[in-house]
Design an enzyme around this catalytic site. Sequence first.
Site, PDB file in Angstrom:
ATOM      1  N   ASP A   1       0.873  -1.179   0.000  1.00 25.57           N
ATOM      2  CA  ASP A   1       0.000   0.000   0.000  1.00 25.57           C
ATOM      3  C   ASP A   1       0.904   1.222   0.000  1.00 25.57           C
ATOM      4  OD1 ASP A   1      -2.235   1.735   0.351  1.00 25.57           O
ATOM      5  OD2 ASP A   1      -1.907   1.759   2.513  1.00 25.57           O
ATOM      6  N   SER A   2       0.309   2.370  -0.284  1.00 23.09           N
ATOM      7  CA  SER A   2       1.071   3.615  -0.213  1.00 23.09           C
ATOM      8  C   SER A   2       1.541   3.909   1.209  1.00 23.09           C
ATOM      9  CB  SER A   2       0.183   4.759  -0.703  1.00 23.09           C
ATOM     10  OG  SER A   2      -1.030   4.757   0.030  1.00 23.09           O
TER      11      SER A   2
ATOM     12  N   TYR B   1      -0.475   8.246  -2.447  1.00 21.39           N
ATOM     13  CA  TYR B   1      -0.514   7.980  -3.883  1.00 21.39           C
ATOM     14  C   TYR B   1      -1.741   8.658  -4.511  1.00 21.39           C
ATOM     15  CZ  TYR B   1       2.923   4.026  -3.623  1.00 21.39           C
ATOM     16  OH  TYR B   1       4.028   3.242  -3.465  1.00 21.39           O
ATOM     17  N   GLY B   2      -2.755   8.897  -3.683  1.00 17.30           N
ATOM     18  CA  GLY B   2      -4.067   9.350  -4.179  1.00 17.30           C
ATOM     19  C   GLY B   2      -4.045  10.670  -4.921  1.00 17.30           C
TER      20      GLY B   2
ATOM     21  N   CYS C   1      -4.339  -1.292  -1.863  1.00 10.81           N
ATOM     22  CA  CYS C   1      -4.461   0.152  -2.058  1.00 10.81           C
ATOM     23  C   CYS C   1      -5.361   0.378  -3.264  1.00 10.81           C
ATOM     24  CB  CYS C   1      -3.076   0.747  -2.317  1.00 10.81           C
ATOM     25  SG  CYS C   1      -3.076   2.495  -2.749  1.00 10.81           S
TER      26      CYS C   1
ATOM     27  N   THR D   1      -5.971   3.192  -4.925  1.00 11.39           N
ATOM     28  CA  THR D   1      -5.391   4.056  -5.956  1.00 11.39           C
ATOM     29  C   THR D   1      -4.401   3.270  -6.808  1.00 11.39           C
ATOM     30  OG1 THR D   1      -5.589   5.882  -4.371  1.00 11.39           O
ATOM     31  CG2 THR D   1      -4.232   6.259  -6.314  1.00 11.39           C
TER      32      THR D   1
ATOM     33  N   GLU E   1      -6.469   9.653   9.547  1.00  5.33           N
ATOM     34  CA  GLU E   1      -5.123   9.548  10.124  1.00  5.33           C
ATOM     35  C   GLU E   1      -4.998  10.383  11.395  1.00  5.33           C
ATOM     36  OE1 GLU E   1      -1.968   9.811   7.260  1.00  5.33           O
ATOM     37  OE2 GLU E   1      -2.706   7.987   6.285  1.00  5.33           O
TER      38      GLU E   1
ATOM     39  N   CYS F   1     -11.460   3.104  -0.590  1.00  5.07           N
ATOM     40  CA  CYS F   1     -10.173   3.586  -0.093  1.00  5.07           C
ATOM     41  C   CYS F   1      -9.844   2.833   1.183  1.00  5.07           C
ATOM     42  CB  CYS F   1     -10.253   5.090   0.192  1.00  5.07           C
ATOM     43  SG  CYS F   1      -8.765   5.759   0.928  1.00  5.07           S
TER      44      CYS F   1
ATOM     45  N   HIS G   1      -8.632   3.649   3.909  1.00  7.69           N
ATOM     46  CA  HIS G   1      -8.866   4.290   5.200  1.00  7.69           C
ATOM     47  C   HIS G   1     -10.330   4.287   5.636  1.00  7.69           C
ATOM     48  CE1 HIS G   1      -4.856   5.631   4.460  1.00  7.69           C
ATOM     49  NE2 HIS G   1      -4.824   6.464   5.482  1.00  7.69           N
TER      50      HIS G   1
HETATM   51  N1  DGL Z   1      -4.149   3.767   0.120  1.00  7.88           N
HETATM   52  C1  DGL Z   1      -4.809   4.814  -0.610  1.00  7.88           C
HETATM   53  C2  DGL Z   1      -6.067   4.256  -1.287  1.00  7.88           C
HETATM   54  O1  DGL Z   1      -6.612   3.238  -0.880  1.00  7.88           O
HETATM   55  C3  DGL Z   1      -5.169   5.991   0.282  1.00  7.88           C
HETATM   56  C4  DGL Z   1      -3.965   6.781   0.729  1.00  7.88           C
HETATM   57  C5  DGL Z   1      -3.213   7.423  -0.416  1.00  7.88           C
HETATM   58  O2  DGL Z   1      -3.741   8.358  -1.064  1.00  7.88           O
HETATM   59  O3  DGL Z   1      -2.097   6.982  -0.686  1.00  7.88           O
HETATM   60  O4  DGL Z   1      -6.523   4.796  -2.249  1.00  7.88           O
END
Ligand code: DGL
Length: 265
Positions: free
Chosen positions: A10-11, A42-43, A73, A75, A152, A184, A186
């Site tokens: 994941d990012s 990454y988003g 992830c 994104t 977060e 997403c 989160h």
């Molecule tokens: N992990 C990213 C997602 O699920 C969210 C956080 C990011 O933008 O990197 O899209």
Amino acid sequence: MRSAPLGFFDSGVGGLTVVRAAQELLPHEDIVYLGDTARVPYGSKSPETIRQFATEDVQWLLAQGVKAIVIACNTATAHALPHLRETFRVPIIGVIESGVEATLADKDTERVGIIATRGTIRSHAYQHALALKRTGLIIHEQAAPLLVPLVEENWLDHPATLAVLHTYLDPMVEKGIDALLLACTHYPLLIPTLRGILPSDIRLIDSATTCAEHLKSELTRLDLLHPPEQGGQLQIHLTDLSEQFETLAKRFLARSPGKIRRASL
Ligand code: DGL
């Protein structure tokens, strides 16, 4: 090969929501998790950059001897999954297919809302995948870039978060969605808050849980399930280590993450 670990990336640490769901369903699997915390988020990045980062993440996981890879992830799945599948021979599972299947599992679903990062929404990957599987769906997409920092910050039911959620979601609710796809990593942490503010007949689809179910069926199909007698270890590697990421990792995993190691890509 069955005893080799699964690789998740994941990012950042949000993908641990997918790990947590996978561990519940597949308690014997060893997992190597890579969080690219040095380059999160990454988003908000361009598709080219996301593909490059995702390729490097996969290369690092392959060097750890993983038997399959989960892109934990949304994104990275939205922008890099086809490219990664063309580039690498290892089985690669993303979060989109399973989220789409879970959305369409209810035959009566006609109007779907999708919330995600800007990158995921711009890719229209969910919209395309849904439309390919069922014609006539009405899909409303909404980029929700403020939600990742709010989660977060642990502001899960803070008045500011409620105001942001209403701003993003009220127009969709007015359009009469039957299901809301939480696209997403989160967002699963916001489910209790969402249940409190959304009409009770809107189905919430959490891509972490559905991805874990999809992973289990893929491992079964490929005869890659870990033998039941041992396993179950989780190793977390982050490209940037800080106290904040450790605290966040604990929250996303809902337990102690153990010793977190630093990864150099
Ligand atoms: N992990 C990213 C997602 O699920 C969210 C956080 C990011 O933008 O990197 O899209």
